[in-house]
Design a protein around this motif. Structure first.
Motif, PDB file in Angstrom:
ATOM      1  N   GLY A   1     -13.924  16.677 -11.883  1.00 54.98           N
ATOM      2  CA  GLY A   1     -14.214  15.807 -10.748  1.00 54.98           C
ATOM      3  C   GLY A   1     -13.712  14.389 -10.886  1.00 54.98           C
ATOM      4  O   GLY A   1     -14.196  13.485 -10.185  1.00 54.98           O
ATOM      5  N   ARG A   2     -12.736  14.150 -11.739  1.00 55.09           N
ATOM      6  CA  ARG A   2     -12.248  12.788 -11.947  1.00 55.09           C
ATOM      7  C   ARG A   2     -11.196  12.431 -10.895  1.00 55.09           C
ATOM      8  O   ARG A   2     -10.504  13.293 -10.334  1.00 55.09           O
ATOM      9  CB  ARG A   2     -11.672  12.629 -13.352  1.00 55.09           C
ATOM     10  CG  ARG A   2     -12.655  12.967 -14.460  1.00 55.09           C
ATOM     11  CD  ARG A   2     -12.143  12.500 -15.803  1.00 55.09           C
ATOM     12  NE  ARG A   2     -12.276  11.062 -15.952  1.00 55.09           N
ATOM     13  CZ  ARG A   2     -13.306  10.455 -16.528  1.00 55.09           C
ATOM     14  NH1 ARG A   2     -14.316  11.170 -17.008  1.00 55.09           N
ATOM     15  NH2 ARG A   2     -13.341   9.153 -16.630  1.00 55.09           N
ATOM     16  N   GLN A   3     -11.057  11.133 -10.637  1.00 53.85           N
ATOM     17  CA  GLN A   3     -10.103  10.624  -9.664  1.00 53.85           C
ATOM     18  C   GLN A   3      -9.437   9.365 -10.200  1.00 53.85           C
ATOM     19  O   GLN A   3      -9.891   8.776 -11.187  1.00 53.85           O
ATOM     20  CB  GLN A   3     -10.800  10.310  -8.332  1.00 53.85           C
ATOM     21  CG  GLN A   3     -11.355  11.520  -7.601  1.00 53.85           C
ATOM     22  CD  GLN A   3     -11.976  11.135  -6.272  1.00 53.85           C
ATOM     23  OE1 GLN A   3     -12.620  10.094  -6.130  1.00 53.85           O
ATOM     24  NE2 GLN A   3     -11.767  11.987  -5.261  1.00 53.85           N
ATOM     25  N   PHE A   4      -8.355   8.977  -9.516  1.00 52.98           N
ATOM     26  CA  PHE A   4      -7.693   7.712  -9.859  1.00 52.98           C
ATOM     27  C   PHE A   4      -7.070   7.121  -8.599  1.00 52.98           C
ATOM     28  O   PHE A   4      -6.851   7.811  -7.603  1.00 52.98           O
ATOM     29  CB  PHE A   4      -6.609   7.944 -10.924  1.00 52.98           C
ATOM     30  CG  PHE A   4      -5.318   8.502 -10.380  1.00 52.98           C
ATOM     31  CD1 PHE A   4      -4.254   7.673 -10.056  1.00 52.98           C
ATOM     32  CD2 PHE A   4      -5.163   9.873 -10.182  1.00 52.98           C
ATOM     33  CE1 PHE A   4      -3.071   8.184  -9.552  1.00 52.98           C
ATOM     34  CE2 PHE A   4      -3.983  10.394  -9.691  1.00 52.98           C
ATOM     35  CZ  PHE A   4      -2.929   9.545  -9.370  1.00 52.98           C
ATOM     36  N   TYR A   5      -6.815   5.825  -8.670  1.00 58.42           N
ATOM     37  CA  TYR A   5      -6.031   5.185  -7.614  1.00 58.42           C
ATOM     38  C   TYR A   5      -5.105   4.162  -8.258  1.00 58.42           C
ATOM     39  O   TYR A   5      -5.360   3.654  -9.350  1.00 58.42           O
ATOM     40  CB  TYR A   5      -6.930   4.537  -6.549  1.00 58.42           C
ATOM     41  CG  TYR A   5      -7.756   3.370  -7.016  1.00 58.42           C
ATOM     42  CD1 TYR A   5      -7.238   2.070  -7.034  1.00 58.42           C
ATOM     43  CD2 TYR A   5      -9.083   3.540  -7.418  1.00 58.42           C
ATOM     44  CE1 TYR A   5      -8.004   0.999  -7.446  1.00 58.42           C
ATOM     45  CE2 TYR A   5      -9.855   2.474  -7.826  1.00 58.42           C
ATOM     46  CZ  TYR A   5      -9.308   1.199  -7.842  1.00 58.42           C
ATOM     47  OH  TYR A   5     -10.063   0.130  -8.262  1.00 58.42           O
ATOM     48  N   ILE A   6      -4.003   3.890  -7.559  1.00 57.52           N
ATOM     49  CA  ILE A   6      -3.000   2.954  -8.062  1.00 57.52           C
ATOM     50  C   ILE A   6      -3.320   1.558  -7.552  1.00 57.52           C
ATOM     51  O   ILE A   6      -3.684   1.364  -6.388  1.00 57.52           O
ATOM     52  CB  ILE A   6      -1.582   3.366  -7.607  1.00 57.52           C
ATOM     53  CG1 ILE A   6      -1.227   4.751  -8.154  1.00 57.52           C
ATOM     54  CG2 ILE A   6      -0.548   2.336  -8.046  1.00 57.52           C
ATOM     55  CD1 ILE A   6      -1.050   4.805  -9.650  1.00 57.52           C
ATOM     56  N   SER A   7      -3.165   0.565  -8.424  1.00 51.77           N
ATOM     57  CA  SER A   7      -3.391  -0.829  -8.068  1.00 51.77           C
ATOM     58  C   SER A   7      -2.135  -1.643  -8.362  1.00 51.77           C
ATOM     59  O   SER A   7      -1.620  -1.623  -9.479  1.00 51.77           O
ATOM     60  CB  SER A   7      -4.577  -1.396  -8.851  1.00 51.77           C
ATOM     61  OG  SER A   7      -4.707  -2.787  -8.629  1.00 51.77           O
ATOM     62  N   LEU A   8      -1.627  -2.323  -7.315  1.00 50.75           N
ATOM     63  CA  LEU A   8      -0.487  -3.240  -7.453  1.00 50.75           C
ATOM     64  C   LEU A   8      -0.840  -4.543  -6.741  1.00 50.75           C
ATOM     65  O   LEU A   8      -0.915  -4.581  -5.506  1.00 50.75           O
ATOM     66  CB  LEU A   8       0.778  -2.646  -6.834  1.00 50.75           C
ATOM     67  CG  LEU A   8       1.497  -1.530  -7.603  1.00 50.75           C
ATOM     68  CD1 LEU A   8       2.614  -0.946  -6.753  1.00 50.75           C
ATOM     69  CD2 LEU A   8       2.050  -2.052  -8.916  1.00 50.75           C
ATOM     70  N   GLY A   9      -1.104  -5.581  -7.499  1.00 46.78           N
ATOM     71  CA  GLY A   9      -1.513  -6.834  -6.892  1.00 46.78           C
ATOM     72  C   GLY A   9      -2.816  -6.666  -6.132  1.00 46.78           C
ATOM     73  O   GLY A   9      -3.813  -6.192  -6.676  1.00 46.78           O
ATOM     74  N   ASP A  10      -2.801  -7.019  -4.848  1.00 51.14           N
ATOM     75  CA  ASP A  10      -3.996  -6.888  -4.005  1.00 51.14           C
ATOM     76  C   ASP A  10      -4.019  -5.566  -3.245  1.00 51.14           C
ATOM     77  O   ASP A  10      -4.904  -5.343  -2.412  1.00 51.14           O
ATOM     78  CB  ASP A  10      -4.063  -8.042  -2.996  1.00 51.14           C
ATOM     79  CG  ASP A  10      -4.211  -9.390  -3.676  1.00 51.14           C
ATOM     80  OD1 ASP A  10      -4.818  -9.430  -4.766  1.00 51.14           O
ATOM     81  OD2 ASP A  10      -3.710 -10.393  -3.142  1.00 51.14           O
ATOM     82  N   HIS A  11      -3.056  -4.691  -3.513  1.00 45.84           N
ATOM     83  CA  HIS A  11      -2.942  -3.440  -2.767  1.00 45.84           C
ATOM     84  C   HIS A  11      -3.350  -2.264  -3.651  1.00 45.84           C
ATOM     85  O   HIS A  11      -3.074  -2.246  -4.862  1.00 45.84           O
ATOM     86  CB  HIS A  11      -1.509  -3.246  -2.271  1.00 45.84           C
ATOM     87  CG  HIS A  11      -1.023  -4.350  -1.381  1.00 45.84           C
ATOM     88  ND1 HIS A  11      -1.193  -4.341  -0.021  1.00 45.84           N
ATOM     89  CD2 HIS A  11      -0.378  -5.520  -1.674  1.00 45.84           C
ATOM     90  CE1 HIS A  11      -0.675  -5.447   0.497  1.00 45.84           C
ATOM     91  NE2 HIS A  11      -0.171  -6.178  -0.490  1.00 45.84           N
TER      92      HIS A  11
ATOM     93  N   THR B   1       0.813  -1.212   0.000  1.00 50.47           N
ATOM     94  CA  THR B   1       0.000   0.000   0.000  1.00 50.47           C
ATOM     95  C   THR B   1       0.849   1.266   0.000  1.00 50.47           C
ATOM     96  O   THR B   1       0.561   2.203  -0.755  1.00 50.47           O
ATOM     97  CB  THR B   1      -0.955  -0.014   1.207  1.00 50.47           C
ATOM     98  OG1 THR B   1      -1.789  -1.179   1.123  1.00 50.47           O
ATOM     99  CG2 THR B   1      -1.831   1.234   1.224  1.00 50.47           C
ATOM    100  N   PRO B   2       1.934   1.347   0.805  1.00 50.21           N
ATOM    101  CA  PRO B   2       2.787   2.542   0.735  1.00 50.21           C
ATOM    102  C   PRO B   2       3.392   2.768  -0.653  1.00 50.21           C
ATOM    103  O   PRO B   2       3.534   3.905  -1.098  1.00 50.21           O
ATOM    104  CB  PRO B   2       3.876   2.252   1.773  1.00 50.21           C
ATOM    105  CG  PRO B   2       3.247   1.307   2.737  1.00 50.21           C
ATOM    106  CD  PRO B   2       2.342   0.460   1.916  1.00 50.21           C
ATOM    107  N   LYS B   3       3.739   1.664  -1.344  1.00 52.21           N
ATOM    108  CA  LYS B   3       4.305   1.812  -2.689  1.00 52.21           C
ATOM    109  C   LYS B   3       3.244   2.335  -3.654  1.00 52.21           C
ATOM    110  O   LYS B   3       3.551   3.130  -4.557  1.00 52.21           O
ATOM    111  CB  LYS B   3       4.844   0.463  -3.185  1.00 52.21           C
ATOM    112  CG  LYS B   3       5.823   0.591  -4.338  1.00 52.21           C
ATOM    113  CD  LYS B   3       7.091   1.289  -3.896  1.00 52.21           C
ATOM    114  CE  LYS B   3       8.099   1.379  -5.032  1.00 52.21           C
ATOM    115  NZ  LYS B   3       9.344   2.044  -4.593  1.00 52.21           N
TER     116      LYS B   3
END
Length: 706
Positions: free
Chosen positions: A377-387, A147-149
């Motif tokens: 109003g758009r957003q994003f999040y990073i996904s790495l594996g299950d995190h 999650t920190p990465k």
């Protein structure tokens, strides 16, 4: 995700019996109900299971069948070692033969499935085959999956755009450009029908995003049961001018730019954005209506070829190279400038974009309201594996991986064409790649001052529109005789720092003589590399599968922009022909000393020179029938006899006077009409493009082999 047939049938039964919208009336509630119901059904029938994968690397074609044969071999080996009987040795030998044959069969089936599934996607096909052939060191993404990465990646990508915008120096007194004439207006979108929705979903890719409630293939398979609620969501959105909040979030996965780069360095990654499937369907519904309005009112820039129907990098380069060859043939020297922008799609200012849509495009009412809702109003999040990371705002740019993003970028760039035209400079753009070119008499070097002033104006406009010109990647190519190019160098002034001996324009290497020798050498080197890779797996492939690989890796490279090869010396074309010959020998297992012409004829492959003619004539047919960009059609003109003749209705083109130099004869506007008029009339008058292709290939095939 693997879902068996019985589970799929159960999912269909549940979808057909449930109210997917839960009776909600507001748009966001409808979307939330639709997604939650589908997700609940999927979790009920096929809950997600996590399996711990082994870190031991095995060949991907080693399945349970192969393991069973291996166990039988081990048992037979133990029996023989214990008894030392000849009969047990023979049994062991038979088991070993069966085991080896099973491995060969499974390997062949595995490769065949890869080729069949990805034969239209060269990038995926290449990466998959490369992993099978050359399993080198693999990027340890598992060590990054924390999650920190994820947060570190999110902050890096966000700060990168903020840093680019911070470097841009804007004029505080700058006023946004006004259009030359008042545009027509578009105030409302029309509701789409169920047939329209079916076509949109049918022609969409099957790729699935983690934001989707169920896999895309299940949505397609259950269209009859989801069409009504989905149609209600889409029509409510486009008629009320509201883009659903749930569709404004993107999941971003970092991807290494090159496999050999250090995976611990964040700058070596590019963000790959994924959006929900339904979001893309909604975008396409809007795109079709907006694009129709733009085309009917001729609003799009004529010389912008990016992401437009009937336009491509090949049509853009055909136009540019045709102009340069004609100028060189008349003893002029041409200067070609290639401009590069840094993260252009991500630095766009939303206020400027909305202003441009209103004043330059003529959008208003619910149309403008919908696009404002879509952009902001758009957003994003990073996904790495299950995190995953937390959600981060996207205050600038257009959505990556979207259907509307490229079109909105083209509309954002509309004023640039007028600025360039004021300086009498020719130009052509493909998305964010812009190319300027001007041809001058060798003794009239003052004409280059207009190029300098044009570059200054372009840089000034880009800065005031939050676009950063990457000067390190700006290149200038002088085209013409060597002595005249050298005589022109002192007149370039500050532009001298950008001069190159060759440049890469939209994937084609252009040189100062327009001989395309560097490009042909690069194609040759790359093609032989792929041929060596294909040769490694050829023993395990059927002929049809091997031919798919050859077309994906070799023929596609021989055909890319081969309209530019018209009029080149035979020596240059022979290099490309040798590649095709080698591919045919590899495919058919023909020995080196055997004649290749019968092999090519048996494969029904046109030789390279005839493939060039095929591409040129196909482009002419499209231009004559309104299926090509207008700048290609403008390079051709119909033949009109001075008096009434039978040839008046033969579909002939006027052949321009031969330019003074041979390089002019290889220009598209001279070479294409000449070859077109040599065609039989029934081919020129073909009723459809499919009929034309079939008849043209037969005609050229007969010319090549009879």
């Amino acid at each position: 995700m693997n879902i068996n047939e019985s589970a799929q049938q159960k999912i269909t039964e549940l979808i057909s019996s449930r109210d997917l919208l839960n009776g909600h009336k507001s748009l966001d509630e409808m979307v939330a109900g639709f997604n939650s119901n589908l997700k609940e059904i999927l979790d009920e029938v096929a809950p997600l299971k996590t399996k711990r994968s082994s870190r031991v690397k095995t060949s991907p074609w080693i399945n349970e069948s192969v393991r069973e044969k291996k166990r039988q071999c081990r048992a037979a080996e133990r029996a023989w070692r214990k008894s030392k009987l000849e009969v047990n040795r023979i049994i062991l030998k038979e088991h070993i033969i069966t085991y080896n044959n099973t491995i060969r069969t499974e390997r062949k089936n595995y490769l065949s499935k890869i080729i069949t599934d990805h034969h239209n996607n060269t990038r995926v096909l290449f990466s998959t085959i490369e992993k099978v052939l050359n399993p080198g060191p693999v990027c340890d993404m598992l060590s990054l999956a924390t999650t920190p990465k994820c947060e570190e990646f999110a902050e890096f990508f966000t700060n990168k755009i903020l840093a680019i915008r911070a470097e841009i120096i804007r004029d505080p007194n700058y006023l946004q450009d006004a259009p030359i004439k008042e545009p027509p207006t578009l105030q409302t979108f029309s509701a789409i029908t169920e047939d329209d929705l079916y076509k949109l979903i049918k022609h969409s890719k099957r790729s699935t995003c983690s934001l989707d409630p169920i896999p895309t293939f299940l949505m397609k398979n259950n269209f009859n049961y989801i069409s009504t609620p989905l149609l209600q969501i889409i029509n409510t959105s486009i008629l009320t001018g509201i883009f659903p909040s749930a569709f404004k979030t993107a999941v971003v996965k970092p991807l290494l730019k090159k496999p050999n780069l250090d995976y611990n360095t964040l700058n070596n990654y590019r963000p790959i954005s994924n959006l929900p499937f339904i979001s893309k369907i909604l975008e396409k519904a809007v795109f079709l209506q907006l694009n129709q309005f733009l085309n009917e009112n001729d609003i799009l820039e004529k010389f912008q070829s990016g992401f437009r129907a009937n336009h491509s990098t090949e049509t853009a380069l055909t136009k540019i190279v045709n102009d340069l060859r004609l100028s060189t043939a008349t003893n002029k020297v041409s200067a070609l400038v290639l401009l590069d922008l840094s993260a252009a799609f991500d630095t766009i200012d939303h206020n400027i974009l909305l202003h441009r849509l209103k004043t330059w495009v003529g959008l208003s009412g619910h149309v403008l309201k919908w696009l404002e809702s879509y952009i902001t109003g758009r957003q994003f999040y990073i996904s790495l594996g299950d995190h995953i990371s937390k959600n981060h705002d996207v205050p600038f740019g257009v959505a990556q991986g979207s259907c509307l993003g490229p079109l909105l970028f083209s509309l954002y760039m509309l004023p640039l064409g007028n600025i360039i035209k004021k300086h009498n400079i020719d130009f052509h753009s493909y998305a964010d790649d812009t190319q300027l070119y001007i041809s001058v008499e060798p003794n009239k070097t003052t004409a280059l001052q207009s190029l300098t002033s044009c570059l200054s104006a372009v840089t000034h406009w880009m800065s005031n529109n939050f676009l950063k010109l990457n000067e390190n990647k700006t290149e200038l190519l002088l085209i013409g005789p060597k002595d005249k190019r050298e005589a022109l160098l002192p007149s370039l002034g500050n532009l001298n720092q950008y001069v190159r001996e060759q440049v890469t324009s939209l994937g084609v290497i252009l040189d100062s003589d327009l001989s395309l020798k560097p490009h042909i050498n690069k194609v040759t080197k790359t093609a032989y590399f792929h041929l060596r890779n294909i040769a490694k797996v050829r023993p395990f492939l059927t002929k049809p599968d091997a031919e798919k690989l050859v077309h994906a890796f070799i023929t596609s490279r021989l055909d890319y922009c081969n309209a530019l090869f018209t009029g080149l010396p035979k020596k240059s074309i022979e290099k490309l022909q040798l590649i095709q010959n080698s591919a045919a020998r590899l495919l058919t297992k023909t020995r080196k000393m055997e004649h290749i012409t019968p092999v090519l004829a048996e494969l029904h492959w046109l030789p390279v020179s005839y493939r060039i003619d095929f591409k040129v004539l196909l482009l002419v047919f499209k231009a004559v029938n309104g299926l090509a960009p207008c700048y290609i059609a403008d390079a051709l003109s119909s033949y009109t006899p001075a008096r009434a003749l039978r040839s008046a209705d033969a579909g002939l083109l006027r052949i321009p006077d031969a330019p003074p130099k041979r390089i002019g004869e290889s220009a598209f506007s001279y070479y294409a009409p000449k070859r077109w008029n040599a065609l039989p009339q029934h081919i020129r008058k073909a009723e459809s493009i499919d009929i034309f292709k079939r008849q043209l290939k037969t005609y050229l095939f007969n010319q090549a082999y009879t």
